[in-house]
Design a protein around this motif. Sequence first.
Motif, mmCIF file in Angstrom:
data_model
loop_
_atom_site.group_PDB
_atom_site.id
_atom_site.type_symbol
_atom_site.label_atom_id
_atom_site.label_comp_id
_atom_site.label_asym_id
_atom_site.label_seq_id
_atom_site.Cartn_x
_atom_site.Cartn_y
_atom_site.Cartn_z
ATOM 1 N N LEU A 62 0.746 -1.084 0.214
ATOM 2 C CA LEU A 62 -0.036 -0.261 -0.243
ATOM 3 C C LEU A 62 0.484 1.116 -0.155
ATOM 4 C CD1 LEU A 62 -2.596 1.139 0.277
ATOM 5 C CD2 LEU A 62 -2.785 1.053 2.605
ATOM 6 N N HIS A 63 0.582 2.178 -0.922
ATOM 7 C CA HIS A 63 1.658 3.538 -0.963
ATOM 8 C C HIS A 63 -0.179 4.825 -0.551
ATOM 9 C CE1 HIS A 63 4.699 5.596 -1.558
ATOM 10 N NE2 HIS A 63 4.235 5.894 -2.679
ATOM 11 N N LEU A 64 0.724 5.897 0.176
ATOM 12 C CA LEU A 64 -0.220 6.892 0.515
ATOM 13 C C LEU A 64 0.878 8.440 -0.621
ATOM 14 C CD1 LEU A 64 -2.599 8.276 1.414
ATOM 15 C CD2 LEU A 64 -1.116 8.733 3.534
ATOM 16 N N HIS A 65 -0.282 8.506 -1.631
ATOM 17 C CA HIS A 65 0.735 10.382 -1.735
ATOM 18 C C HIS A 65 -0.266 11.362 -0.967
ATOM 19 C CE1 HIS A 65 1.863 7.366 -4.946
ATOM 20 N NE2 HIS A 65 0.812 6.733 -4.688
ATOM 21 N N PRO A 66 0.259 11.952 -0.326
ATOM 22 C CA PRO A 66 -0.512 12.827 0.485
ATOM 23 C C PRO A 66 -0.573 14.603 -0.652
ATOM 24 C CG PRO A 66 1.246 12.528 1.082
ATOM 25 C CD PRO A 66 1.595 11.559 0.344
ATOM 26 N N GLY A 67 -1.564 14.593 -0.035
ATOM 27 C CA GLY A 67 -2.069 16.398 -0.715
ATOM 28 C C GLY A 67 -2.336 16.968 0.341
ATOM 29 N N ALA A 68 -2.489 18.576 -0.026
ATOM 30 C CA ALA A 68 -3.970 19.504 0.637
ATOM 31 C C ALA A 68 -5.390 19.220 0.429
ATOM 32 C CB ALA A 68 -3.161 20.102 0.556
ATOM 33 N N ALA A 69 -5.464 19.480 -1.109
ATOM 34 C CA ALA A 69 -7.233 19.049 -1.052
ATOM 35 C C ALA A 69 -7.661 17.220 -1.420
ATOM 36 C CB ALA A 69 -7.105 19.440 -2.216
ATOM 37 N N ARG A 70 -6.567 16.361 -1.658
ATOM 38 C CA ARG A 70 -6.798 14.844 -2.170
ATOM 39 C C ARG A 70 -5.792 14.387 -1.206
ATOM 40 N NH1 ARG A 70 -9.743 14.328 -6.650
ATOM 41 N NH2 ARG A 70 -10.142 16.169 -6.049
ATOM 42 N N ALA A 71 -5.749 12.874 -1.631
ATOM 43 C CA ALA A 71 -4.296 11.579 -1.120
ATOM 44 C C ALA A 71 -5.008 11.104 -2.137
ATOM 45 C CB ALA A 71 -4.512 12.044 -0.223
ATOM 46 N N HIS A 72 -4.050 10.201 -2.662
ATOM 47 C CA HIS A 72 -4.224 9.020 -3.497
ATOM 48 C C HIS A 72 -3.750 8.344 -3.340
ATOM 49 C CE1 HIS A 72 -5.527 11.315 -6.892
ATOM 50 N NE2 HIS A 72 -4.454 12.180 -6.351
ATOM 51 N N LEU A 73 -3.840 6.764 -2.616
ATOM 52 C CA LEU A 73 -3.748 5.045 -2.401
ATOM 53 C C LEU A 73 -4.077 4.401 -3.077
ATOM 54 C CD1 LEU A 73 -6.793 5.610 0.763
ATOM 55 C CD2 LEU A 73 -3.905 4.616 1.030
ATOM 56 N N THR A 74 -2.427 3.609 -3.338
ATOM 57 C CA THR A 74 -2.272 2.488 -4.313
ATOM 58 C C THR A 74 -2.505 1.210 -3.769
ATOM 59 O OG1 THR A 74 -1.727 4.471 -5.893
ATOM 60 C CG2 THR A 74 -1.055 1.769 -5.571
ATOM 61 N N PHE A 75 -3.460 0.518 -3.732
ATOM 62 C CA PHE A 75 -3.039 -0.644 -3.442
ATOM 63 C C PHE A 75 -2.730 -1.777 -3.924
ATOM 64 C CE2 PHE A 75 -6.531 1.932 -1.298
ATOM 65 C CZ PHE A 75 -6.678 1.305 -0.261
ATOM 66 N N PHE A 76 -2.171 -2.975 -3.278
ATOM 67 C CA PHE A 76 -1.732 -4.338 -4.476
ATOM 68 C C PHE A 76 -2.024 -5.257 -3.566
ATOM 69 C CE2 PHE A 76 0.893 -0.391 -5.521
ATOM 70 C CZ PHE A 76 1.721 -0.649 -6.083
ATOM 71 N N ILE A 77 -3.372 -5.455 -4.308
ATOM 72 C CA ILE A 77 -4.144 -6.729 -3.890
ATOM 73 C C ILE A 77 -4.076 -8.156 -3.983
ATOM 74 C CG2 ILE A 77 -6.581 -7.293 -2.870
ATOM 75 C CD1 ILE A 77 -6.999 -4.118 -2.786
ATOM 76 N N GLN A 78 -3.756 -9.795 -3.809
ATOM 77 C CA GLN A 78 -4.171 -10.339 -4.311
ATOM 78 C C GLN A 78 -5.749 -11.019 -4.219
ATOM 79 O OE1 GLN A 78 -2.575 -12.373 -5.526
ATOM 80 N NE2 GLN A 78 -0.112 -11.778 -4.988
ATOM 81 N N ALA A 79 -6.259 -10.948 -5.357
ATOM 82 C CA ALA A 79 -7.591 -10.829 -5.396
ATOM 83 C C ALA A 79 -7.978 -11.507 -6.622
ATOM 84 C CB ALA A 79 -8.082 -9.769 -5.316
ATOM 85 N N PRO A 80 -8.880 -12.513 -7.247
ATOM 86 C CA PRO A 80 -9.064 -13.690 -8.015
ATOM 87 C C PRO A 80 -9.469 -12.631 -9.197
ATOM 88 C CG PRO A 80 -11.531 -13.380 -6.208
ATOM 89 C CD PRO A 80 -10.380 -12.870 -6.344
ATOM 90 N N ASP A 81 -9.900 -11.278 -8.916
ATOM 91 C CA ASP A 81 -10.378 -10.482 -10.431
ATOM 92 C C ASP A 81 -10.117 -8.884 -9.851
ATOM 93 O OD1 ASP A 81 -12.930 -9.667 -9.499
ATOM 94 O OD2 ASP A 81 -13.321 -11.596 -10.516
#
Length: 88
Positions: A39-58
């Motif tokens: 999981l990686h967090l890209h923070p910012g003042a008005a928004r933030a982005h989370l990038t998830f790497f997930i083991q899932a079937p689809d």
Amino acid sequence: MHIVTVTLTPRGTPPPELAPCDVDLFWVSALPSDGLEHLHLHPGAARAHLTFFIQAPDAAAATTTARDIARRATESSPALRGWQAVRW
């Protein structure tokens, strides 16, 4: 493994800006069954982005899991109050 990006925005009055170390607040909201690998967090003042790497079937299952982790975190952590997941 699937990659899902979730965007967080303020609910109303802007909350304090997130810091990279706030990624831990999302980690503790993940369940072992979620299959979260990274999981990686890209923070910012008005928004933030989370990038998830997930083991899932689809991709759909991975998206649901990422949304659920973000929701659990923003609803349970006092440090994340004021943030909401709006896009995934």
